[in-house]
Design a protein around this motif. Structure first.
Motif, short mmCIF file in Angstrom:
data_model
loop_
_atom_site.label_atom_id
_atom_site.label_comp_id
_atom_site.label_asym_id
_atom_site.label_seq_id
_atom_site.Cartn_x
_atom_site.Cartn_y
_atom_site.Cartn_z
N SER A 99 12.44 16.05 4.24
CA SER A 99 13.63 15.52 3.51
C SER A 99 14.70 16.65 2.90
O SER A 99 14.29 17.92 3.20
CB SER A 99 13.00 14.94 2.20
OG SER A 99 12.38 13.88 2.42
N GLU A 124 4.86 14.95 -4.80
CA GLU A 124 4.75 13.79 -5.35
C GLU A 124 4.46 13.44 -6.41
O GLU A 124 3.77 14.28 -7.20
CB GLU A 124 3.74 13.12 -4.44
CG GLU A 124 4.21 13.02 -2.93
CD GLU A 124 2.82 12.58 -2.16
OE1 GLU A 124 2.87 11.18 -1.97
OE2 GLU A 124 2.11 13.31 -1.51
N PRO A 127 1.34 7.72 -8.55
CA PRO A 127 1.72 6.37 -8.46
C PRO A 127 1.19 5.69 -9.73
O PRO A 127 1.86 4.65 -10.23
CB PRO A 127 1.43 5.65 -7.35
CG PRO A 127 0.44 6.37 -6.58
CD PRO A 127 0.46 7.72 -7.28
N LEU A 163 7.62 16.19 2.81
CA LEU A 163 7.73 14.97 2.24
C LEU A 163 8.73 13.90 2.75
O LEU A 163 9.90 14.77 2.82
CB LEU A 163 7.90 14.98 0.72
CG LEU A 163 6.75 15.64 -0.19
CD1 LEU A 163 6.93 15.86 -1.33
CD2 LEU A 163 5.24 15.08 0.23
N THR A 164 8.65 12.87 3.00
CA THR A 164 9.61 11.99 3.44
C THR A 164 10.33 11.32 2.20
O THR A 164 9.95 11.76 0.89
CB THR A 164 8.96 10.58 4.05
OG1 THR A 164 8.07 9.81 3.02
CG2 THR A 164 8.09 11.14 4.97
N ASP A 166 10.73 8.63 0.79
CA ASP A 166 9.86 7.94 0.06
C ASP A 166 8.79 8.54 -0.84
O ASP A 166 8.22 8.35 -1.97
CB ASP A 166 9.18 6.57 0.75
CG ASP A 166 10.13 5.90 1.32
OD1 ASP A 166 11.33 5.57 0.79
OD2 ASP A 166 9.86 4.99 2.24
N GLN A 167 8.31 9.68 -0.37
CA GLN A 167 7.27 10.39 -0.97
C GLN A 167 7.80 11.56 -2.04
O GLN A 167 7.12 11.93 -3.02
CB GLN A 167 6.63 11.28 -0.04
CG GLN A 167 5.61 10.51 1.07
CD GLN A 167 5.07 11.17 2.03
OE1 GLN A 167 5.67 12.30 2.69
NE2 GLN A 167 3.83 11.12 2.43
N SER A 168 9.07 11.87 -2.00
CA SER A 168 9.63 12.86 -2.88
C SER A 168 9.93 12.31 -4.11
O SER A 168 10.81 11.39 -4.61
CB SER A 168 11.07 13.22 -2.41
OG SER A 168 11.02 13.59 -1.14
N GLY A 169 8.74 12.70 -5.05
CA GLY A 169 8.64 12.11 -6.50
C GLY A 169 9.51 12.84 -7.40
O GLY A 169 9.84 12.22 -8.62
#
Length: 189
Positions: A99, A124, A127, A163-164, A166-169
Protein backbone atom coordinates in the motif's frame (compact mmCIF):
# COMPACT_ATOMS: atom_id res chain seq x y z
CA UNK A 1 -26.92 9.96 18.19
CA UNK A 2 -27.06 10.37 14.41
CA UNK A 3 -27.04 6.60 13.97
CA UNK A 4 -30.24 6.36 16.02
CA UNK A 5 -31.99 8.86 13.74
CA UNK A 6 -30.97 7.22 10.45
CA UNK A 7 -31.84 3.64 11.37
CA UNK A 8 -35.62 4.30 11.81
CA UNK A 9 -35.66 6.42 8.65
CA UNK A 10 -33.95 3.69 6.64
CA UNK A 11 -36.26 1.01 8.05
CA UNK A 12 -39.32 3.13 7.27
CA UNK A 13 -38.19 3.60 3.69
CA UNK A 14 -37.65 -0.14 3.28
CA UNK A 15 -41.11 -0.90 4.70
CA UNK A 16 -42.76 1.69 2.48
CA UNK A 17 -41.04 0.35 -0.59
CA UNK A 18 -42.34 -3.13 0.23
CA UNK A 19 -45.93 -1.83 0.26
CA UNK A 20 -45.87 -0.87 -3.39
CA UNK A 21 -47.75 -3.22 -5.66
CA UNK A 22 -45.56 -2.52 -8.67
CA UNK A 23 -41.83 -3.29 -8.45
CA UNK A 24 -41.31 -1.47 -11.73
CA UNK A 25 -42.53 1.81 -10.24
CA UNK A 26 -39.78 4.46 -10.76
CA UNK A 27 -40.49 5.94 -7.34
CA UNK A 28 -39.88 2.57 -5.69
CA UNK A 29 -36.61 2.12 -7.56
CA UNK A 30 -35.55 5.62 -6.54
CA UNK A 31 -36.46 4.86 -2.93
CA UNK A 32 -34.44 1.62 -3.03
CA UNK A 33 -31.46 3.53 -4.41
CA UNK A 34 -31.74 6.18 -1.68
CA UNK A 35 -31.96 3.51 1.03
CA UNK A 36 -28.91 1.78 -0.42
CA UNK A 37 -26.98 5.05 -0.44
CA UNK A 38 -28.02 5.80 3.15
CA UNK A 39 -26.91 2.33 4.25
CA UNK A 40 -23.50 2.83 2.58
CA UNK A 41 -23.11 6.22 4.24
CA UNK A 42 -24.07 4.77 7.62
CA UNK A 43 -21.59 1.92 7.23
CA UNK A 44 -18.84 4.40 6.28
CA UNK A 45 -19.66 6.67 9.25
CA UNK A 46 -19.74 3.71 11.65
CA UNK A 47 -16.34 2.51 10.41
CA UNK A 48 -14.91 6.02 10.69
CA UNK A 49 -16.33 6.48 14.22
CA UNK A 50 -14.81 3.17 15.39
CA UNK A 51 -11.43 4.07 13.87
CA UNK A 52 -11.55 7.52 15.44
CA UNK A 53 -12.25 5.98 18.84
CA UNK A 54 -9.28 3.59 18.46
CA UNK A 55 -7.03 6.46 17.31
CA UNK A 56 -8.07 8.54 20.32
CA UNK A 57 -7.42 5.68 22.76
CA UNK A 58 -3.99 4.92 21.29
CA UNK A 59 -2.94 8.57 21.41
CA UNK A 60 -4.26 9.11 24.94
CA UNK A 61 -2.01 6.29 26.20
CA UNK A 62 1.02 7.27 24.13
CA UNK A 63 3.92 9.08 25.78
CA UNK A 64 5.93 9.35 22.57
CA UNK A 65 4.79 9.56 19.01
CA UNK A 66 1.39 9.75 17.39
CA UNK A 67 -0.93 7.05 16.04
CA UNK A 68 -2.91 7.52 12.84
CA UNK A 69 -5.68 5.08 11.95
CA UNK A 70 -6.29 5.38 8.19
CA UNK A 71 -10.09 4.91 8.42
CA UNK A 72 -10.36 7.70 11.02
CA UNK A 73 -9.39 10.26 8.37
CA UNK A 74 -8.58 12.75 11.15
CA UNK A 75 -5.37 14.71 11.84
CA UNK A 76 -3.35 14.20 15.02
CA UNK A 77 -1.21 16.72 16.93
CA UNK A 78 2.26 15.50 17.93
CA UNK A 79 4.24 17.28 20.64
CA UNK A 80 7.95 17.20 19.80
CA UNK A 81 11.12 18.99 20.87
CA UNK A 82 10.69 20.96 17.64
CA UNK A 83 7.20 22.19 18.55
CA UNK A 84 3.72 20.82 17.88
CA UNK A 85 3.27 19.14 14.52
CA UNK A 86 -0.03 18.33 12.85
CA UNK A 87 0.03 14.94 11.10
CA UNK A 88 -2.48 13.94 8.45
CA UNK A 89 -2.61 10.67 6.52
CA UNK A 90 -4.13 10.49 3.04
CA UNK A 91 -6.33 7.52 2.20
CA UNK A 92 -4.31 4.32 1.83
CA UNK A 93 -4.27 2.97 -1.73
CA UNK A 94 -3.09 -0.30 -3.24
CA UNK A 95 0.34 -0.69 -4.76
CA UNK A 96 2.18 -3.70 -6.21
CA UNK A 97 4.18 -4.36 -3.03
CA UNK A 98 1.42 -3.46 -0.58
CA UNK A 99 0.00 0.00 0.00
CA UNK A 100 0.92 3.62 -0.12
CA UNK A 101 -0.24 6.83 1.50
CA UNK A 102 0.93 10.38 1.95
CA UNK A 103 1.85 11.74 5.36
CA UNK A 104 1.44 15.51 5.64
CA UNK A 105 3.46 17.19 8.38
CA UNK A 106 2.42 20.73 9.21
CA UNK A 107 3.66 23.27 11.73
CA UNK A 108 0.96 24.21 14.24
CA UNK A 109 2.33 27.69 14.81
CA UNK A 110 3.37 30.41 12.40
CA UNK A 111 6.97 29.19 12.16
CA UNK A 112 8.19 27.16 9.19
CA UNK A 113 8.98 23.50 9.71
CA UNK A 114 12.52 22.70 10.78
CA UNK A 115 14.55 20.04 8.99
CA UNK A 116 13.73 16.75 10.72
CA UNK A 117 13.87 12.97 10.73
CA UNK A 118 11.26 10.58 12.14
CA UNK A 119 10.48 6.89 12.30
CA UNK A 120 7.23 5.61 10.81
CA UNK A 121 5.87 2.18 11.78
CA UNK A 122 2.82 0.52 10.27
CA UNK A 123 0.95 -2.71 10.72
CA UNK A 124 -2.34 -4.38 11.47
CA UNK A 125 -4.77 -3.92 14.35
CA UNK A 126 -6.16 -6.85 16.32
CA UNK A 127 -9.74 -7.11 15.00
CA UNK A 128 -11.09 -8.06 18.44
CA UNK A 129 -9.35 -5.47 20.64
CA UNK A 130 -8.36 -2.72 18.18
CA UNK A 131 -4.82 -2.80 19.57
CA UNK A 132 -1.76 -2.74 17.30
CA UNK A 133 -0.23 -6.10 16.45
CA UNK A 134 3.54 -6.02 16.76
CA UNK A 135 4.00 -9.19 14.67
CA UNK A 136 4.61 -8.20 11.09
CA UNK A 137 4.92 -4.47 11.73
CA UNK A 138 7.36 -2.63 9.48
CA UNK A 139 9.12 0.71 9.68
CA UNK A 140 10.97 3.31 7.66
CA UNK A 141 12.78 6.55 8.39
CA UNK A 142 11.44 9.71 6.83
CA UNK A 143 13.21 13.02 6.42
CA UNK A 144 12.27 16.60 5.76
CA UNK A 145 15.57 17.99 4.46
CA UNK A 146 16.54 21.62 4.82
CA UNK A 147 16.57 21.88 1.00
CA UNK A 148 12.73 21.61 1.02
CA UNK A 149 12.36 24.39 3.54
CA UNK A 150 11.16 26.94 4.57
CA UNK A 151 7.60 25.64 4.41
CA UNK A 152 4.76 25.31 6.88
CA UNK A 153 3.68 21.94 5.45
CA UNK A 154 5.41 19.03 3.72
CA UNK A 155 3.86 15.93 2.10
CA UNK A 156 5.89 12.74 2.41
CA UNK A 157 5.03 9.63 0.36
CA UNK A 158 4.94 6.44 2.43
CA UNK A 159 5.46 2.98 0.95
CA UNK A 160 3.51 0.72 3.32
CA UNK A 161 4.88 -2.53 1.97
CA UNK A 162 3.59 -5.88 3.09
CA UNK A 163 -0.01 -4.86 3.76
CA UNK A 164 -3.01 -4.30 1.53
CA UNK A 165 -5.16 -1.21 2.18
CA UNK A 166 -7.66 -3.42 4.06
CA UNK A 167 -4.87 -4.71 6.33
CA UNK A 168 -3.36 -1.28 7.02
CA UNK A 169 -4.56 -0.80 10.55
CA UNK A 170 -2.24 1.90 11.85
CA UNK A 171 0.62 4.25 11.09
CA UNK A 172 2.75 5.48 14.00
CA UNK A 173 5.12 8.46 13.77
CA UNK A 174 7.74 8.75 16.52
CA UNK A 175 11.40 9.55 17.30
CA UNK A 176 11.09 12.98 15.68
CA UNK A 177 14.45 14.74 15.80
CA UNK A 178 15.69 17.94 14.27
CA UNK A 179 18.71 18.10 12.03
CA UNK A 180 21.62 19.89 13.67
CA UNK A 181 22.54 23.11 11.92
CA UNK A 182 25.47 22.70 9.57
CA UNK A 183 28.74 23.43 11.28
CA UNK A 184 31.08 25.77 9.49
CA UNK A 185 34.75 25.00 9.79
CA UNK A 186 37.05 27.90 10.59
CA UNK A 187 38.86 29.39 7.63
CA UNK A 188 42.48 28.30 7.26
CA UNK A 189 44.99 31.09 8.10
Amino acid sequence: MSRMVWVPVALSLVMLSGCSSSASNPQVRELHQEVSQLNQQMQHLTTQASALEIQGQLNSHSQQGAWLIPQANTPVALQTQLGTLRLTLSPVTAEASGSRATLTVRSMDDRPLPALHATVNWGELDPATGKPLSNGSLSQTIAVPASLLPQHSVSIPLQLSGLTPDQSGYVRVHNVTGDAPAQTSPAAP
